[in-house]
Design an enzyme around this catalytic site. Sequence first.
Site, PDB file in Angstrom:
ATOM      1  N   ASN A 224       0.850  -1.196   0.000  1.00  0.00           N
ATOM      2  CA  ASN A 224       0.000   0.000   0.000  1.00  0.00           C
ATOM      3  C   ASN A 224       0.879   1.237   0.000  1.00  0.00           C
ATOM      4  O   ASN A 224       2.112   1.137  -0.049  1.00  0.00           O
ATOM      5  CB  ASN A 224      -0.956  -0.025   1.196  1.00  0.00           C
ATOM      6  CG  ASN A 224      -0.209  -0.117   2.523  1.00  0.00           C
ATOM      7  OD1 ASN A 224       0.536   0.785   2.899  1.00  0.00           O
ATOM      8  ND2 ASN A 224      -0.403  -1.228   3.236  1.00  0.00           N
ATOM      9  N   LYS A 303       8.308 -16.332 -11.415  1.00  0.00           N
ATOM     10  CA  LYS A 303       7.524 -15.215 -11.926  1.00  0.00           C
ATOM     11  C   LYS A 303       6.341 -15.735 -12.741  1.00  0.00           C
ATOM     12  O   LYS A 303       6.496 -16.601 -13.602  1.00  0.00           O
ATOM     13  CB  LYS A 303       8.397 -14.316 -12.798  1.00  0.00           C
ATOM     14  CG  LYS A 303       7.639 -13.143 -13.407  1.00  0.00           C
ATOM     15  CD  LYS A 303       8.538 -12.303 -14.292  1.00  0.00           C
ATOM     16  CE  LYS A 303       7.756 -11.191 -14.981  1.00  0.00           C
ATOM     17  NZ  LYS A 303       8.608 -10.373 -15.866  1.00  0.00           N
ATOM     18  N   LYS A 357     -13.982   0.512  14.819  1.00  0.00           N
ATOM     19  CA  LYS A 357     -12.725  -0.237  14.884  1.00  0.00           C
ATOM     20  C   LYS A 357     -12.196  -0.288  16.304  1.00  0.00           C
ATOM     21  O   LYS A 357     -11.671  -1.322  16.744  1.00  0.00           O
ATOM     22  CB  LYS A 357     -11.682   0.398  13.956  1.00  0.00           C
ATOM     23  CG  LYS A 357     -10.374  -0.380  13.897  1.00  0.00           C
ATOM     24  CD  LYS A 357      -9.444   0.161  12.827  1.00  0.00           C
ATOM     25  CE  LYS A 357      -8.175  -0.678  12.732  1.00  0.00           C
ATOM     26  NZ  LYS A 357      -7.270  -0.217  11.656  1.00  0.00           N
TER      27      LYS A 357
END
Length: 426
Positions: A224, A303, A357
């Site tokens: 991210n 890969k 949360k």
Amino acid sequence: MTNQANEPGAEALDLAGKHIVLGLSGGIACYKSAELCRGLVKAGATVQVVMTEAAAQFITPVTMQALSGRPVYSSQWDGREPNSMAHINLSREADAMVIAPCSADFIARLVQGRADELLSLMCLARPLDRVPLLVAPAMNREMYAHPATQRNLAQLQADGACVLGVGVGSQACGETGDGRMLEPDELLEDIIAFFMPKVLKGQRVLVTAGPTYEAIDPVRGITNLSSGKMGFAIARAAREAGAEVTLVAGPVSLATPRGVTRVDVKSASNMLSAVAAHAQSATVFIATAAVADWRPAAASAQKIKKDGSGQTPQLQFTENTDILATVAGLPAAQTGRLFCVGFAAESHDLLENAQAKRLRKKVPLLVGNIGPDTFGQDHNALLLIDAQGSLELPRASKLSLARQLVREIAGRMAACAPTDQKATTP
């Protein structure tokens, strides 16, 4: 109308209102003192430079005067002082005296209480109760390792001085080892930390920071946009506040804050293992890292290539263990001996999502922010949520916010500490 006090450019300087006497003793490291002086001024301090005769062999008083904006002193008989007491006048004005570089000879002078030139005379004449002395040793590795120097450094600390560390590396003499003066930015960070209130003194803080990386194959993975800057700022702020800090960092290219122990990890499972190894001894856990919720069930050993068919590879995912919930479930956290702080990076409905949360993770404090507004940025805005409600920390630098968060954590810990502990809390 915008509140300019909350604008990033309007933040208080770290050393605003501080008056620093910067002393230079003889050594090639005097060239670093010029940059240190500049850094102190940029941080808001006024700087009075005092040089020994030996220091003037390595850098000119004119250079230091230009950088500090004040006349440089080098003689105890300086005629600019009407009462001929520069050693009294200059030391009384200081909030701290910093000797950088502090040579082996000057360290010995301090230990012996010598007063045969202005700088050592000022160190001897300074009010011990309100003008601290910080020294940055600088010398050849053999001189630094010599038993006499080590005895002198130990005695200097016993006498109340703050002895800063030394660097390791190549030296002007051509040798390599301990004894280099710390770099100017390192010294500046240590000086700023010295003045910070020690609201977490005696605490052991564990911080996670940055993203995690979940491998798909040897060259691809899922991650991210987290830069790790907020977590690194929190680690620095906790160390400034007197805590012993361990930083578990995902794959980021950030410098380790001064005095912080760093553990580098890559995947969420790596981070979980590192956190588990340190959580048992921690008293505060701050989960700043943006941990991947899922990972490929099985990473390919080779890969994954296109075959020209237009078909996409079929990837199976499995959920990563929730690190914050795991730590919050430990007996130490359940009994209040480990204070847990979670972070929530949301894209919308920050208050509602962060409140949910906090309850789901069962932590006393949850810090919310908008992910797209903070990832990779130097500034942020935070929303602190606990059982009593929410508190907004307006947009500021991440370091400024980290220091505010550390104060909030310290206040909450003090408020919920058992009565017998409150009486002994530093």
